[in-house]
Design a protein around this motif. Sequence first.
Motif, PDB file in Angstrom:
ATOM      1  N   GLY A   4      50.576   4.939  -0.288  1.00  0.00           N
ATOM      2  CA  GLY A   4      51.187   5.732   0.769  1.00  0.00           C
ATOM      3  C   GLY A   4      50.650   5.471   2.153  1.00  0.00           C
ATOM      4  O   GLY A   4      51.405   5.258   3.091  1.00  0.00           O
ATOM      5  N   GLU A   5      49.317   5.479   2.286  1.00  0.00           N
ATOM      6  CA  GLU A   5      48.720   5.263   3.609  1.00  0.00           C
ATOM      7  C   GLU A   5      47.320   4.699   3.464  1.00  0.00           C
ATOM      8  O   GLU A   5      46.732   4.709   2.380  1.00  0.00           O
ATOM      9  N   GLY A   6      46.787   4.210   4.579  1.00  0.00           N
ATOM     10  CA  GLY A   6      45.434   3.679   4.594  1.00  0.00           C
ATOM     11  C   GLY A   6      45.372   2.203   4.265  1.00  0.00           C
ATOM     12  O   GLY A   6      46.389   1.505   4.220  1.00  0.00           O
ATOM     13  N   GLU A   7      44.161   1.733   4.034  1.00  0.00           N
ATOM     14  CA  GLU A   7      43.935   0.316   3.755  1.00  0.00           C
ATOM     15  C   GLU A   7      43.903   0.071   2.254  1.00  0.00           C
ATOM     16  O   GLU A   7      43.281   0.816   1.502  1.00  0.00           O
ATOM     17  N   ILE A   8      44.566  -0.981   1.823  1.00  0.00           N
ATOM     18  CA  ILE A   8      44.547  -1.349   0.402  1.00  0.00           C
ATOM     19  C   ILE A   8      43.196  -1.964   0.066  1.00  0.00           C
ATOM     20  O   ILE A   8      42.755  -2.911   0.722  1.00  0.00           O
ATOM     21  N   GLN A   9      42.530  -1.404  -0.947  1.00  0.00           N
ATOM     22  CA  GLN A   9      41.200  -1.848  -1.356  1.00  0.00           C
ATOM     23  C   GLN A   9      41.277  -2.571  -2.704  1.00  0.00           C
ATOM     24  O   GLN A   9      42.304  -2.542  -3.386  1.00  0.00           O
ATOM     25  N   VAL A  10      40.159  -3.187  -3.082  1.00  0.00           N
ATOM     26  CA  VAL A  10      40.080  -3.875  -4.367  1.00  0.00           C
ATOM     27  C   VAL A  10      40.457  -2.934  -5.508  1.00  0.00           C
ATOM     28  O   VAL A  10      41.168  -3.306  -6.445  1.00  0.00           O
ATOM     29  N   GLY A  11      39.992  -1.689  -5.426  1.00  0.00           N
ATOM     30  CA  GLY A  11      40.273  -0.723  -6.480  1.00  0.00           C
ATOM     31  C   GLY A  11      41.743  -0.380  -6.645  1.00  0.00           C
ATOM     32  O   GLY A  11      42.148   0.140  -7.689  1.00  0.00           O
ATOM     33  N   ASP A  12      42.539  -0.658  -5.621  1.00  0.00           N
ATOM     34  CA  ASP A  12      43.973  -0.366  -5.701  1.00  0.00           C
ATOM     35  C   ASP A  12      44.744  -1.447  -6.450  1.00  0.00           C
ATOM     36  O   ASP A  12      45.887  -1.222  -6.861  1.00  0.00           O
ATOM     37  N   LEU A  13      44.134  -2.618  -6.609  1.00  0.00           N
ATOM     38  CA  LEU A  13      44.841  -3.753  -7.191  1.00  0.00           C
ATOM     39  C   LEU A  13      45.006  -3.594  -8.699  1.00  0.00           C
ATOM     40  O   LEU A  13      44.199  -2.938  -9.353  1.00  0.00           O
ATOM     41  N   PRO A  14      46.040  -4.222  -9.273  1.00  0.00           N
ATOM     42  CA  PRO A  14      46.231  -4.190 -10.729  1.00  0.00           C
ATOM     43  C   PRO A  14      45.050  -4.828 -11.449  1.00  0.00           C
ATOM     44  O   PRO A  14      44.363  -5.697 -10.892  1.00  0.00           O
ATOM     45  N   ALA A  15      44.835  -4.427 -12.692  1.00  0.00           N
ATOM     46  CA  ALA A  15      43.683  -4.905 -13.465  1.00  0.00           C
ATOM     47  C   ALA A  15      43.672  -6.422 -13.606  1.00  0.00           C
ATOM     48  O   ALA A  15      42.612  -7.050 -13.587  1.00  0.00           O
ATOM     49  N   LYS A  16      44.859  -7.019 -13.727  1.00  0.00           N
ATOM     50  CA  LYS A  16      44.904  -8.468 -13.943  1.00  0.00           C
ATOM     51  C   LYS A  16      44.361  -9.251 -12.756  1.00  0.00           C
ATOM     52  O   LYS A  16      43.888 -10.379 -12.919  1.00  0.00           O
TER      53      LYS A  16
END
Length: 356
Positions: free
Chosen positions: A267-279
């Motif tokens: 929704g908002e903010g910066e995309i971080q490593v933790g937001d990425l899919p497991a693969k």
Amino acid sequence: MQNMATSQPASPQGADGGNGLSGEELPDPIGFQGVVGKSRAMREVFHLIERVADSDSTLLINGETGTGKGLVAKAIHSCSYRKEKPFVAINCGAIPENLLESELFGHVKGAFTGATAAKVGKFEVANGGTIFLDEIGDMSPDLQVKVLKVLEEREFEPVGGCKTIKVDVRIIAATHRDLEEEVQKGNFREDLFYRLYVIPIRLPALMERPVDIPLLTHYFLQKLNQDKRTRITGISAGAMELLMQHAWPGNVRELANMLERLAVLKGEGEIQVGDLPAKLKSGDGEQLAQRILMTEPEICPEGICLNTAVSEFEKNLIYQSLEKTDWVKNKAAKLLHVKRTTLVEKIKRYDLQKCA
């Protein structure tokens, strides 16, 4: 979402020169005629488009699914003298064979059950312009004969009709298949292949042009902020590094769809490593980087040719994968996280052969 970009792709950086996505309108594009890219491979494609646009020669675009073959075809049309005339695209692999003939050539009333009215085909609709036959490698042999006739004689008959219709249309075909191999298997007509193979254009897979990944990522995130009303401010360096390490078997389309999912969920903010899919966080890219570092050749005082070293490393990996899978190309391609067509092309490029 389109599989590459629209006519207004974005700059890879925000107004502050970092990862920001500020600005209400997308900046000037880094690319060509709606196709986003700045890598050498894509610049070569752009140059080829400019060279062939007005030639009227038949073109065959080859590339993996999701590389943007349709966008390149449209770019060629937009640069040609036919640009004011129709650009008609049809996916030959998405329409059942019994309907595709009617879609391409039209039909007369009563030609078959359900044909309650005459229908104009795509070739006639595209008269004066360009017709794009996507995934032509999926077309049946019977229809291949009819397409060959249009290429050679510029005329056809509607389904169930006897009146010959003449057309002035440029044909651009595309496929993700290796048509030479399909010819050898008897799945594709040799005469049609050579008629299409006048000017080939190969689109690189996304993993072959990682320098374009940040550019595409920022473009898609900016566009999502506009279209989906999200407020994504950027992507972290760590997350971007993982994006650039991923093999992207679905190419630009896979990247676009994944970013849409991330943007909508966050929704908002910066995309971080933790937001990425497991693969993407599985470490495959890191392990690959480690293997490269462990096997890199020493640089002697006389220096080393980087291109040769990289090619030799790639050739060695391909050969190892083929040996491990007893030269079963599908299995070898899976080991290397590439499409089978990409692997076949590289095998030909390096002239790799199974030892007797």
